[in-house]
Design an enzyme around this catalytic site. Sequence first.
Site, PDB file in Angstrom:
ATOM      1  CD  GLU A 175      -2.704   1.655   0.542  1.00  0.00           C
ATOM      2  OE1 GLU A 175      -2.894   2.858   0.290  1.00  0.00           O
ATOM      3  OE2 GLU A 175      -3.371   0.739   0.020  1.00  0.00           O
TER       4      GLU A 175
ATOM      5  CG  ASN B 242      -3.827   3.116  -3.322  1.00  0.00           C
ATOM      6  OD1 ASN B 242      -4.551   3.744  -4.085  1.00  0.00           O
ATOM      7  ND2 ASN B 242      -2.830   3.697  -2.665  1.00  0.00           N
ATOM      8  CG  ASP B 243      -3.638  -2.991   0.457  1.00  0.00           C
ATOM      9  OD1 ASP B 243      -3.280  -3.740  -0.460  1.00  0.00           O
ATOM     10  OD2 ASP B 243      -2.898  -2.674   1.403  1.00  0.00           O
ATOM     11  CE1 TYR B 244      -9.937  -3.603   3.707  1.00  0.00           C
ATOM     12  CE2 TYR B 244      -9.229  -1.398   4.301  1.00  0.00           C
ATOM     13  CZ  TYR B 244      -9.484  -2.701   4.657  1.00  0.00           C
ATOM     14  OH  TYR B 244      -9.294  -3.109   5.954  1.00  0.00           O
TER      15      TYR B 244
END
Length: 656
Positions: free
Chosen positions: A469, A495-497
Amino acid sequence: MSGDGGDMGPDSARGRELDDVKVLRVGTSLAGDYLSSLLADHGAMVEAVTVEAVSGSGFVERLSSADVLLDDTRPGAVASAGWPTGRIHATRPSIVVCSIVPSLTADHPDWSAEDDDIDAKIAAEVGINRLGGTPPRIDPLPVASYYGSLIGAVYVVAALLREGEARDSVAITVPLDVAAATVLSRRLVDFDAPPMPDGATQPHLPMMEIYRCRDGRFVQLHGLYPNFVRALMTAAGHPEWTDDAVRGLDVLPDRETEQLWRGRFAEFFLRRDSWTWERDINAAGGACTVVRTREELLAEPHLAASGILAMPGPDAGRLSSLGPGVTVIPTAGARRAAPLDGPLPLDGVRVVDLCIVLAGPTCGRILGELGAEVVKVDSPNREITPFQWFDVNRTKESIIVDLRTDGGAEVVAELIDRADVVLQNFRSGKLRNFGLDARALVERHPGLVVTELNAYDYDGPWEERAGWEHNAQAASGMQHDRARATPVQVPYPVNDYAAGYLGAFGTLVALRGRQRRGNGSIVRGSLLRTAARLQAGSRLPVEAATVRDGYPAEADVNDTATQGELARRGILHRFAHPKFGRMQQVVPRPICSVALDRFGWPAPDRGADSRRVLGRLGYDPERISVLVDSGAVGEGLGVFERWAVVTAEALGHDAV
């Protein structure tokens, strides 16, 4: 095309899985822009009309040929123009109505998704603006609009997978406050009586920090695994620190020791320029990224080579200049897909989830919520963060498999033999030695959908770089945009989710392509691609949050009153875990007129379902015991028990 190209169809075949879908859009919101773009990327035709046109004579004709109605204007405006949802479905029963609204609470202020400041106001009321510290600052990222579009896109395509009468009268309402709270998910996982403190709050080796370099520029370091610590110490010229540093990965004895390591790291990063550190650490197998500006990112050859930037030029960085949020590449060969005719859109779909950390497991969790059977496959040698595990592994079964053993490799091969979808989010090439790279899988299994996510995307010079991330934040300009005196990390895994949602969206698009044509696909997304798309709608400069008319008070997610309000809105769910008692977590779901998803069940202990999964594959109890006894398959320690052992070993005393 390089990498996993193989026998895949030509580039002209990309983006056509939704070419039979017509979207009628009423509204001008940023969330609607994002959602329309996602659907159009894969072939959907989008026609925009004004609210005034809804009451016109030509609207019935437009509506009668549409498959999706996207309503992202002021709540109630379409109904006031004479077209409530009931009349829309009476005219066109199979149309999927997707509405984007600020909130569903009856006492919510009269806001609209079209308001210029809707993201700032939603961020204030759910507690995002305070995450960066005190005083709060208006978050520059349009989190509510972006995540609203992602949830809307996922559920629209899920509804389109339903056939015949099962698709009648589908209405999806996406509240932006629910959508924005997605980024709080990891932070708000908690138990009434947690078995141990959250490891993220304990003293730790500073491997996820931003460091100043000799040239005055900054780099983002990352890599919470022993091999990345070794790579850093090799690049830094301090091999004598390696063993102590590796032991400090899980937990350090106290804050003083943490400060000692911070001082060491800060001192040696000042010895070289930022670009040299990025080169040297990545060459050694580590993870390090120069904190770039947006303009520097757009000038990187990797952006065009990977297709993140589709149209370089004066408009580079705008949504219209970017490639799709996720690529779906049809593969050669086909198999007859079973009809998806269960009560939920993905009933009967089997998913093998090989993912780690956040983005990939989020994708698997979403598919499970939509009805898929998801088997989470984990290595016995990879450590996990307990609270994070519970966040992203809801509605899955868990099996522990050692791929380095013949027995373990056989189990995974059999799981994939019966699967419709395989998910992975390792660095490119990481699974090639096991024959589990995307190209090998689709060659062996025609019709299979392989969804792969990574940090920097594919087909460019950064493809095989490791990253997380914070590396994507640094590379994309996010950290630079938030800078005060120095760059600032985005204080939540935005950004991960989002990459997880885009992976799920791409998987659904690919399944619809298979439903229509029988072909499989390789679906590709990345943290960097996600970041570029998100920033296309961000607002600069970062403003201090001030109290003014029409703005809510700045909520604090650590406050019990705020958490109570999130629970009242249906964002924060409280329930009983079968092993750990009362717990809470964010469950970001839209409101649907028909059943499109399920809450499912809490994340299990690692390996809790190993015997059940093997039994379903046809293994008898004796053979299962042989696999467990040999170490090929594990039943594992529980999530918290294993972490307690690791922590105790790091601190040099016995586990309690």
